[in-house]
Design an enzyme around this catalytic site. Structure first.
Site, short mmCIF file in Angstrom:
data_model
loop_
_atom_site.label_atom_id
_atom_site.label_comp_id
_atom_site.label_asym_id
_atom_site.label_seq_id
_atom_site.Cartn_x
_atom_site.Cartn_y
_atom_site.Cartn_z
CG LEU A 239 -2.24 -1.48 1.53
CD1 LEU A 239 -2.65 -1.21 2.74
CD2 LEU A 239 -2.95 -1.15 0.39
CG HIS A 240 3.85 0.98 -2.89
ND1 HIS A 240 5.64 0.30 -2.30
CD2 HIS A 240 3.59 0.04 -3.64
CE1 HIS A 240 5.46 -1.08 -2.64
NE2 HIS A 240 4.85 -1.20 -3.85
CG ASP A 241 0.98 5.26 -4.74
OD1 ASP A 241 1.03 5.24 -5.98
OD2 ASP A 241 2.35 5.22 -4.22
#
Ligand code: RIB
Ligand code: CA
Length: 325
Positions: A239-241
């Site tokens: 869940l990078h962004d």
């Protein structure tokens, strides 16, 4: 947060499955003045279309979308269809957008918002080409923006290469400009984002809501789990962004340390696209332990994420996505 208290932001992104989560998380809690699209996970014509598809999914067509740069400043463009699919947002059955694209170029939208919106914060969760161009086009832009909150780089390892993370690697020259602009920066890198995954249980949790938007995201994240999982071997896409967005909504979720960050722009270097963070003053758990001066101290230019409370981050993200119809 009440409307008057909601910080005003713009999201520069390359949707992209995790960018899609970031857009609707931000729209749930913040005053999103615009979404600006950039090349990255997919070609620009896909990323600006996907940004509009996601806003239509969430019923937020009040948020305008502008298209920006379709290629990096210097290097050749690289996309990630192996992770995000040919459309850049494969998985759910989402119609092509009907909401219009802004006539203005994203770089001009970034500059105009920095002039008209006090304390504007910029989320940069794709390659930094648009942001770098705004810095070069208007010398006052960097000082007017309150903070760049960047998903990019890493305190430890890369993903595209052992050293480099995709957003930085896709345009290292742009990243060099942004990290040297003097604007306060929060850098959320792979060392924390890879700790937060869209696991099968979390995708089931989204589906169990029975809500159209959450179900569409479960379908997106099913595809993304295969796309990222083929390389990471992990049970879900990272869940990078949205984690970069979470740093503004609840600053207690992500821990940071002020570090000097330099970007490797030398073509041919094994570290090309690396964010070289001076972590010599951190202990083995990345906690500050004093100033390290052997070889000379460096000046911090970014607040670099060193830890994340994954459970609280997921609770924040799940509540936001489940809040949509
Ligand atoms: O390396 C992860 C980053 O690259 C994320 O922003 C993802 O959306 C891709 O752009
Ligand atoms: Ca992205």
């Amino acid at each position: 947060m009440t409307d008057t208290q909601r910080p005003a932001v713009v999201i520069d992104c390359d949707p992209g499955h995790d960018d899609a989560l970031a857009i609707l998380l931000a729209a749930r809690h913040l005053d999103v003045r615009a979404v600006t699209a950039v090349h990255g996970n997919a070609p620009l014509e896909r990323t600006h279309a996907n940004a509009r598809r996601v806003l239509e999914l969430g019923g937020r067509t009040d948020i305008p979308v502008a298209a920006g740069c379709d290629r990096p400043l210097v290097r050749e463009a690289h996309f990630a269809p192996d992770v995000h699919g040919k459309s850049g947002l494969d998985g759910p059955d989402l119609p092509e957008p009907t909401m219009p694209l802004m006539d203005a170029h994203a770089v001009d939208v970034l500059i105009e918002l920095s002039r008209s919106v006090p304390d504007l914060e910029v989320f940069a969760v794709g390659p930094l080409t648009n942001v770098a161009m705004a810095i070069r086009r208007d010398p006052g832009f960097a000082s007017r923006v309150k903070r760049f909150r960047i998903m990019g780089g890493s305190l430890t390892f890369g993903n595209v290469t052992p050293a480099a993370e995709f957003n930085i690697w896709a345009d290292p020259d742009a990243a060099h400009i942004v990290f040297g602009a003097g604007t306060p920066i929060t850098m959320v890198g792979l060392n924390v984002t890879m700790q937060s995954l869209a696991t099968p249980d979390r995708r089931d949790q989204l589906r169990a809501t029975g809500r159209r938007t959450a179900i569409a995201f479960a379908d997106m994240l099913d595809f993304y789990a295969i796309g990222e999982g083929q390389y990471s071997g992990l049970p879900g896409g990272a869940l990078h962004d949205p984690m970069a967005v979470a740093t503004l909504i609840d600053p207690t979720i992500v821990t940071t340390a002020p570090l000097n960050v330099q970007v490797e722009t030398a073509r041919g270097s094994v570290a090309y696209g690396m964010t070289l963070c001076d972590g010599r003053g951190l202990d083995a758990a990345f906690r500050p332990r004093g100033v390290y001066t052997q070889g000379g101290a460096t000046t911090p230019n970014a607040d670099v994420a060193t830890a994340v409370d994954d459970a609280r981050f997921w609770d924040l993200l799940f509540e936001a996505i489940a809040s949509y119809a």
